[in-house]
Motif scaffolding. Structure first.
Motif, mmCIF file in Angstrom:
data_model
loop_
_atom_site.group_PDB
_atom_site.id
_atom_site.type_symbol
_atom_site.label_atom_id
_atom_site.label_comp_id
_atom_site.label_asym_id
_atom_site.label_seq_id
_atom_site.Cartn_x
_atom_site.Cartn_y
_atom_site.Cartn_z
ATOM 1 N N ARG A 1 20.677 19.793 60.684
ATOM 2 C CA ARG A 1 19.849 19.445 59.536
ATOM 3 C C ARG A 1 18.499 18.949 59.995
ATOM 4 O O ARG A 1 18.350 18.405 61.087
ATOM 5 C CB ARG A 1 20.532 18.401 58.649
ATOM 6 N N GLN A 2 17.526 19.150 59.139
ATOM 7 C CA GLN A 2 16.169 18.734 59.426
ATOM 8 C C GLN A 2 15.600 18.036 58.204
ATOM 9 O O GLN A 2 15.379 18.663 57.171
ATOM 10 C CB GLN A 2 15.305 19.932 59.813
ATOM 11 N N ALA A 3 15.387 16.739 58.334
ATOM 12 C CA ALA A 3 14.802 15.943 57.270
ATOM 13 C C ALA A 3 13.284 16.040 57.346
ATOM 14 O O ALA A 3 12.724 16.398 58.388
ATOM 15 C CB ALA A 3 15.261 14.492 57.385
ATOM 16 N N PRO A 4 12.601 15.708 56.262
ATOM 17 C CA PRO A 4 11.138 15.773 56.264
ATOM 18 C C PRO A 4 10.524 14.967 57.399
ATOM 19 O O PRO A 4 10.855 13.796 57.592
ATOM 20 C CB PRO A 4 10.762 15.184 54.905
ATOM 21 N N GLY A 5 9.663 15.601 58.167
ATOM 22 C CA GLY A 5 8.993 14.936 59.262
ATOM 23 C C GLY A 5 9.848 14.686 60.486
ATOM 24 O O GLY A 5 9.396 14.005 61.418
ATOM 25 N N LYS A 6 11.059 15.214 60.507
ATOM 26 C CA LYS A 6 11.973 14.996 61.624
ATOM 27 C C LYS A 6 12.322 16.309 62.312
ATOM 28 O O LYS A 6 12.107 17.392 61.781
ATOM 29 C CB LYS A 6 13.256 14.311 61.141
ATOM 30 N N GLN A 7 12.879 16.195 63.502
ATOM 31 C CA GLN A 7 13.334 17.367 64.224
ATOM 32 C C GLN A 7 14.715 17.785 63.733
ATOM 33 O O GLN A 7 15.398 17.022 63.044
ATOM 34 C CB GLN A 7 13.366 17.105 65.724
ATOM 35 N N ARG A 8 15.110 18.978 64.102
ATOM 36 C CA ARG A 8 16.409 19.485 63.719
ATOM 37 C C ARG A 8 17.494 18.882 64.609
ATOM 38 O O ARG A 8 17.421 18.977 65.837
ATOM 39 C CB ARG A 8 16.424 21.016 63.817
ATOM 40 N N ASP A 9 18.485 18.264 63.999
ATOM 41 C CA ASP A 9 19.543 17.580 64.735
ATOM 42 C C ASP A 9 20.911 18.131 64.381
ATOM 43 O O ASP A 9 21.148 18.606 63.269
ATOM 44 C CB ASP A 9 19.527 16.073 64.441
ATOM 45 N N ARG B 1 32.870 11.106 56.929
ATOM 46 C CA ARG B 1 32.372 11.562 55.637
ATOM 47 C C ARG B 1 32.318 13.087 55.536
ATOM 48 O O ARG B 1 32.565 13.651 54.479
ATOM 49 C CB ARG B 1 30.972 11.005 55.368
ATOM 50 N N PHE B 2 31.974 13.730 56.634
ATOM 51 C CA PHE B 2 31.846 15.185 56.651
ATOM 52 C C PHE B 2 33.009 15.801 57.413
ATOM 53 O O PHE B 2 33.597 15.176 58.302
ATOM 54 C CB PHE B 2 30.543 15.615 57.329
ATOM 55 N N SER C 1 34.087 24.695 68.091
ATOM 56 C CA SER C 1 34.230 25.781 69.046
ATOM 57 C C SER C 1 35.164 26.848 68.498
ATOM 58 O O SER C 1 35.820 26.672 67.477
ATOM 59 C CB SER C 1 34.755 25.256 70.380
ATOM 60 N N SER C 2 35.218 27.965 69.205
ATOM 61 C CA SER C 2 36.106 29.046 68.790
ATOM 62 C C SER C 2 37.568 28.615 68.805
ATOM 63 O O SER C 2 38.384 29.161 68.061
ATOM 64 C CB SER C 2 35.913 30.264 69.693
ATOM 65 N N GLY C 3 37.888 27.637 69.643
ATOM 66 C CA GLY C 3 39.241 27.118 69.718
ATOM 67 C C GLY C 3 39.522 25.961 68.783
ATOM 68 O O GLY C 3 40.637 25.440 68.773
ATOM 69 N N GLY C 4 38.515 25.540 68.016
ATOM 70 C CA GLY C 4 38.710 24.483 67.039
ATOM 71 C C GLY C 4 38.308 23.089 67.481
ATOM 72 O O GLY C 4 38.560 22.120 66.764
ATOM 73 N N ARG C 5 37.698 22.961 68.636
ATOM 74 C CA ARG C 5 37.230 21.652 69.100
ATOM 75 C C ARG C 5 36.009 21.242 68.289
ATOM 76 O O ARG C 5 35.039 21.986 68.182
ATOM 77 C CB ARG C 5 36.903 21.689 70.582
ATOM 78 N N ILE C 6 36.034 20.039 67.737
ATOM 79 C CA ILE C 6 35.018 19.585 66.796
ATOM 80 C C ILE C 6 34.235 18.403 67.339
ATOM 81 O O ILE C 6 34.786 17.507 67.980
ATOM 82 C CB ILE C 6 35.667 19.199 65.453
ATOM 83 N N ASN C 7 32.957 18.414 67.048
ATOM 84 C CA ASN C 7 32.082 17.306 67.397
ATOM 85 C C ASN C 7 31.225 16.948 66.189
ATOM 86 O O ASN C 7 30.636 17.823 65.562
ATOM 87 C CB ASN C 7 31.192 17.674 68.586
ATOM 88 N N TYR C 8 31.170 15.660 65.851
ATOM 89 C CA TYR C 8 30.357 15.163 64.748
ATOM 90 C C TYR C 8 29.302 14.196 65.257
ATOM 91 O O TYR C 8 29.528 13.453 66.215
ATOM 92 C CB TYR C 8 31.198 14.415 63.719
ATOM 93 N N SER C 9 28.171 14.188 64.589
ATOM 94 C CA SER C 9 27.215 13.138 64.853
ATOM 95 C C SER C 9 27.776 11.837 64.297
ATOM 96 O O SER C 9 28.555 11.832 63.335
ATOM 97 C CB SER C 9 25.861 13.461 64.211
ATOM 98 N N ASP C 10 27.384 10.723 64.898
ATOM 99 C CA ASP C 10 27.918 9.438 64.477
ATOM 100 C C ASP C 10 27.608 9.127 63.012
ATOM 101 O O ASP C 10 28.391 8.458 62.333
ATOM 102 C CB ASP C 10 27.365 8.320 65.357
#
Length: 121
Positions: free
Chosen positions: A38-46, A66-67, A52-61
């Motif tokens: 996602r990219q908020a106004p005035g911010k970089q894309r984060d 919530r997501f 992964s293809s195997g289902g390994r998941i990573n979330y931002s803190d």
């Protein structure tokens, strides 16, 4: 000719939910990692979340708890379920995928066109 098509963005009040969807279309041999940024106004894309293809998941803190990200390897799709949305979640959300069109070609990184999520207070 391979494209990522996103949908599901919109306007929602704080505390509400949205579900973003992204489907890869065209000739595809395999897909590696997929994710949402996602990219908020005035911010970089984060990075928001990746899977992964195997289902390994990573979330931002900032979105943990919530997501929820999920993928369908048959439909070549990745979704992002967003709950308890906050005004600070407001941003353009981009789908990302690393894929191979054929067994003879290497991985290529693709981006969706972006879908706007606006959370009001």
């Amino acid at each position: 000719q391979v494209q990522l098509v996103e949908s599901g963005g919109g306007l929602v009040q704080a505390g509400g939910s949205l579900r973003l969807s992204c489907a890869a279309s065209g000739k595809i041999f395999s897909i590696g990692d997929m994710g949402w940024y996602r990219q908020a106004p005035g911010k970089q894309r984060d990075l928001v979340a990746s899977i992964s293809s195997g289902g390994r998941i990573n979330y931002s803190d900032s979105v943990k708890g919530r997501f929820a990200i999920s993928r369908d390897n048959v439909k070549n799709a990745v979704d992002l379920q967003m709950n308890s949305l906050k005004p600070e979640d407001t941003a353009v959300y981009f789908c990302n995928a690393n894929l191979r069109a054929t067994i003879y070609t290497g991985y290529r990184e693709l981006w969706g066109q972006g879908t706007l999520v606006t959370v009001s207070s």
